[in-house]
Write an enzyme that holds these catalytic residues in place. Structure first.
Site, PDB file in Angstrom:
ATOM      1  N   GLU A 225       0.824  -1.074   0.034  1.00  0.00           N
ATOM      2  CA  GLU A 225      -0.097  -0.016  -0.069  1.00  0.00           C
ATOM      3  C   GLU A 225       0.883   1.303  -0.083  1.00  0.00           C
ATOM      4  OE1 GLU A 225      -3.304  -0.069  -0.096  1.00  0.00           O
ATOM      5  OE2 GLU A 225      -3.603  -2.243   0.058  1.00  0.00           O
TER       6      GLU A 225
HETATM    7  N1  LIG Z   1      -1.262   3.186   0.400  1.00  0.00           N
HETATM    8  C1  LIG Z   1      -1.603   3.708   1.619  1.00  0.00           C
HETATM    9  O1  LIG Z   1      -2.594   2.827   2.140  1.00  0.00           O
HETATM   10  C2  LIG Z   1      -0.631   4.423   2.409  1.00  0.00           C
HETATM   11  C3  LIG Z   1       0.706   4.845   1.862  1.00  0.00           C
HETATM   12  N2  LIG Z   1       1.327   5.596   2.626  1.00  0.00           N
HETATM   13  C4  LIG Z   1       2.788   6.163   1.914  1.00  0.00           C
HETATM   14  O2  LIG Z   1       3.700   5.890   2.903  1.00  0.00           O
HETATM   15  C5  LIG Z   1       4.804   7.051   3.088  1.00  0.00           C
HETATM   16  C6  LIG Z   1       4.659   7.790   4.374  1.00  0.00           C
HETATM   17  O3  LIG Z   1       5.019   6.720   5.299  1.00  0.00           O
HETATM   18  P1  LIG Z   1       6.104   6.419   6.161  1.00  0.00           P
HETATM   19  O4  LIG Z   1       5.926   5.910   7.373  1.00  0.00           O
HETATM   20  O5  LIG Z   1       7.212   7.496   5.898  1.00  0.00           O
HETATM   21  O6  LIG Z   1       6.985   5.329   5.280  1.00  0.00           O
HETATM   22  P2  LIG Z   1       8.190   4.364   5.102  1.00  0.00           P
HETATM   23  O7  LIG Z   1       8.266   3.843   3.838  1.00  0.00           O
HETATM   24  O8  LIG Z   1       9.427   5.398   5.341  1.00  0.00           O
HETATM   25  O9  LIG Z   1       7.878   3.588   6.322  1.00  0.00           O
HETATM   26  C7  LIG Z   1       7.028   2.488   6.498  1.00  0.00           C
HETATM   27  C8  LIG Z   1       7.731   1.243   7.460  1.00  0.00           C
HETATM   28  O10 LIG Z   1       8.928   0.781   6.725  1.00  0.00           O
HETATM   29  C9  LIG Z   1       9.788   1.062   7.631  1.00  0.00           C
HETATM   30  N3  LIG Z   1      11.095   1.185   7.048  1.00  0.00           N
HETATM   31  C10 LIG Z   1      11.460   2.354   6.604  1.00  0.00           C
HETATM   32  N4  LIG Z   1      12.644   2.343   5.827  1.00  0.00           N
HETATM   33  C11 LIG Z   1      12.982   0.880   5.780  1.00  0.00           C
HETATM   34  C12 LIG Z   1      14.112   0.150   5.211  1.00  0.00           C
HETATM   35  N5  LIG Z   1      14.990   0.896   4.576  1.00  0.00           N
HETATM   36  N6  LIG Z   1      14.109  -1.066   5.116  1.00  0.00           N
HETATM   37  C13 LIG Z   1      12.997  -1.844   5.853  1.00  0.00           C
HETATM   38  N7  LIG Z   1      11.938  -0.812   6.517  1.00  0.00           N
HETATM   39  C14 LIG Z   1      11.961   0.193   6.493  1.00  0.00           C
HETATM   40  C15 LIG Z   1       9.550   1.931   8.776  1.00  0.00           C
HETATM   41  O11 LIG Z   1      10.170   1.406  10.094  1.00  0.00           O
HETATM   42  C16 LIG Z   1       8.026   1.911   8.731  1.00  0.00           C
HETATM   43  O12 LIG Z   1       7.464   0.949   9.491  1.00  0.00           O
HETATM   44  C17 LIG Z   1       4.333   8.035   1.883  1.00  0.00           C
HETATM   45  O13 LIG Z   1       4.794   7.945   0.659  1.00  0.00           O
HETATM   46  C18 LIG Z   1       2.695   7.632   1.667  1.00  0.00           C
HETATM   47  O14 LIG Z   1       2.245   7.879   0.489  1.00  0.00           O
HETATM   48  C19 LIG Z   1       1.122   6.355   3.817  1.00  0.00           C
HETATM   49  C20 LIG Z   1       0.021   5.750   4.388  1.00  0.00           C
HETATM   50  C21 LIG Z   1      -1.021   4.826   3.518  1.00  0.00           C
END
Ligand SMILES: NC(=O)C1=CN([C@@H]2O[C@H](COP(=O)(O)OP(=O)(O)OC[C@H]3O[C@@H](n4cnc5c(N)ncnc54)[C@H](O)[C@@H]3O)[C@@H](O)[C@H]2O)C=CC1
Ligand SMILES: CC1=C(/C=C/C(C)=C/C=C/C(C)=C/C=C/C=C(C)/C=C/C=C(C)/C=C/C=C(\C)C(=O)O)C(C)(C)CCC1
Length: 528
Positions: A225
């Site tokens: 997602e």
């Molecule tokens: N389609 C959907 O339902 C949604 C999508 N998003 C998207 O999520 C993003 C924002 O949320 P964030 O929390 O900043 O996303 P993120 O991708 O930075 O983090 C999401 C998860 O991945 C983990 N993570 C971060 N970097 C990682 C790595 N290198 N390797 C493994 N795990 C890692 C984090 O600890 C967190 O639990 C935006 O791009 C937004 O569009 C956000 C909410 C809903």
């Protein structure tokens, strides 16, 4: 007095394999196959959310400055409603689905084909920061309903929510079947080193790609997602421009626009631009009579890194701020802001906003708008249309997206029982409502061949017999009603059906026509 969240503590790396192995072991006991057991877990989750409500509301306030109104509507109560809905429908979802016509040809009906709904196994759910409760626990509702065990990894960027989530899951749900691992990249990497039956990831496309690559090494299925650069289209025929302005502003004010499905930019007929901006300002004044900063309703940006990411978009733009524009780093406050731009290369068009800012791009025609939107991001998570019926249909037809709303902000994603998901690089797979159950379920086709049918189905055995094959084909093959150029051929059968069906295209149509003829005949013959 609400208890403060426990201080954030990452799970010890060496504990992670044990947590995963325990969850796998719990699945192997087969207790999750029992639907009553699943229901008990959903009921416990419901009450855990109710009992931890004050802590969660407080945690959302401290992590994101989220108002208690939004904390309830879009997080705690949202997941509680999900539990209730799933409890109401689970019995019907888990039932075997009998397969008959048209899936199974009549000749095979004796084989009792059916689809058995099996839990996939032990799953990993990784959540983002923006809706830290909802986006972690709604997939869990699906996993529990389907009969899976699960390990959850909340975002470390919302530490208070992460710690309460760990407490409420591990204290209230079946021990070992459901656990929470807290931490950031090292902890997620340790989790990714384990074998899962499915990984459900919500977050950025960049991290989604890392997860998908890692999962591919062990052929682990993933739901992604992800985010998107979502367009809104406003045409000359939009009807009520004030309403469009108000509804789009809503999309950028809930959770301070930290909503992956809200609009990034608005493509609007150039003649409407000045009025649209005026209406935006009116809507802003209505929502924030004392200014946005003073409003108790507006969330803050999650942290300095994201604050500076959003600020950079504003610093780099060549456009003109036409609404808002105030920022305050110490409060992580960004005012709902609209920027009028004139280049698709502008930072406000190229970057994912994921905050309370969006751009307005004037266009001459709908063709131009569609070209730009397809150029910026061909497969966004959402799109929004404000035009007449024909224009709305054209936009939906000529541009895809995960979901779409006509005449509003992200309403297609504001109801928790309809499927939600992206397309292409905005996501793989969907959940919510029945889709949540399906997402964690293996649809296993079962056939059962009765012994007495042996003579009937002996054609399959060697030595092969072409006469028997020809007989089988006569029974099962349908001759085409089309020629080699793909055109439908109206043969003898078609005209017979046409004649006897009085031109009706279906059995119902034919029946109605016959009824009319018979009634007319009856009335004619019985006229006085
Ligand atoms: N389609 C959907 O339902 C949604 C999508 N998003 C998207 O999520 C993003 C924002 O949320 P964030 O929390 O900043 O996303 P993120 O991708 O930075 O983090 C999401 C998860 O991945 C983990 N993570 C971060 N970097 C990682 C790595 N290198 N390797 C493994 N795990 C890692 C984090 O600890 C967190 O639990 C935006 O791009 C937004 O569009 C956000 C909410 C809903
Ligand atoms: C009350 C009566 C009626 C009906 C009233 C109606 C229809 C009220 C409608 C209320 C609305 C529009 C509420 C809006 C709710 C918005 C929500 C719940 C937003 C949720 C956002 C979420 C979950 C965000 C998720 C973010 C994600 C996934 C992301 O970042 O990607 C009648 C029927 C008129 C009768 C009289 C009484």
């Amino acid at each position: 007095m609400v208890t403060k969240a426990p201080e954030f503590q990452a799970t010890a790396l060496e504990a992670i394999p044990k947590i995963a192995s325990l969850a796998r072991g719990q699945f192997r006991t087969h207790k999750t196959k029992n639907v009553e057991w699943r229901k008990t877990q959903l009921r416990k989750l419901y009450w855990a959310l109710e009992d931890f409500k004050p802590q969660l509301v407080e945690a959302l306030k401290s992590d994101l400055g989220k108002s208690s109104f939004e904390a309830l509507l879009t997080e705690v109560d949202w997941v509680k409603k999900d539990c209730m809905w799933m409890l109401d429908h689970l019995d019907s979802f888990v039932k075997d689905q009998k397969l008959g016509s048209p899936d199974v040809p009549a000749t095979y009906s004796i084989m009792n084909f059916r689809v058995k709904k099996e839990p996939l196994g032990t799953v990993l759910i990784i959540g983002p920061y923006n809706y830290p409760i909802q986006l972690l626990l709604c997939p869990l509702v699906g996993a529990i309903a389907a009969g899976c065990t699960a390990v959850l990894k909340p975002s470390e960027l919302t530490p208070a929510c992460a710690m309460w989530t760990k407490e409420l899951i591990e204290k209230r749900l079946d021990s070992g079947s459901f656990s929470v691992v807290n931490g950031a990249i090292p902890e997620t990497n340790a989790l990714m080193a384990e074998k899962w039956d499915k990984i459900f990831f919500t977050g950025s496309a960049q991290v989604g790609s890392i997860i998908a690559q890692k999962a591919a090494q062990t052929l682990t299925p993933v739901v992604l997602e992800l985010g998107g650069k979502n367009p809104a289209f406003i045409t000359k025929n939009c009807g009520n421009l004030a309403l469009a302005a108000r509804r789009l502003l809503w999309g950028k004010t809930q959770n301070a626009g930290q909503v992956c499905m809200s609009q990034n930019y608005v493509l609007i007929d150039k003649d409407l631009v000045p009025t649209f901006i005026e209406f935006l300002k009116v809507a802003y004044k209505d929502m924030f009579p004392n200014g946005a900063k003073a409003s108790p309703d507006l969330s803050r940006i999650v942290n300095k890194r994201h604050f500076h990411r959003i600020k950079k978009m504003l610093d780099d733009t060549q456009g003109k701020i036409v609404m808002g524009g105030e920022l305050n780093e110490s409060e992580l406050y960004i005012e709902p802001t609209a920027v009028l731009v004139n280049s698709v290369n502008d930072s406000m068009m190229q970057e994912e906003s994921f905050g309370p800012i969006f751009s307005i791009y004037p266009v001459n025609t709908l063709d131009e708008a569609l070209n730009i939107a397809n150029l910026i991001h061909k497969t966004p998570l959402s799109l929004f249309t404000f035009g007449n019926k024909a224009e709305n249909n054209r936009i939906l037809n000529e541009m895809t997206s995960g979901g779409a709303t006509i005449n509003d902000g992200f309403f297609h994603g504001a109801v928790n029982t309809v499927p939600f998901g992206g397309v292409g690089d905005s996501g793989w797979g969907a959940y919510r409502g029945k889709a949540s159950f399906d997402s964690f379920t293996h649809f296993r086709t079962i056939a059962e061949t009765p012994g007495w049918a042996e003579k009937l189905i002996r054609v399959r055995y060697m030595p092969y017999d072409f006469k028997a094959l020809a007989f089988l084909n006569r029974l099962t093959e349908k001759s085409p009603n089309f020629d080699r150029s793909g055109k439908v051929v109206k043969g003898f059968g078609y005209w017979i059906k046409f004649l006897f069906g009085l031109g009706g295209k279906s059995a119902k149509g034919a029946f109605l026509r016959w009824l009319v003829v018979l009634v007319a005949h009856y009335m004619y013959t019985n006229r006085s």
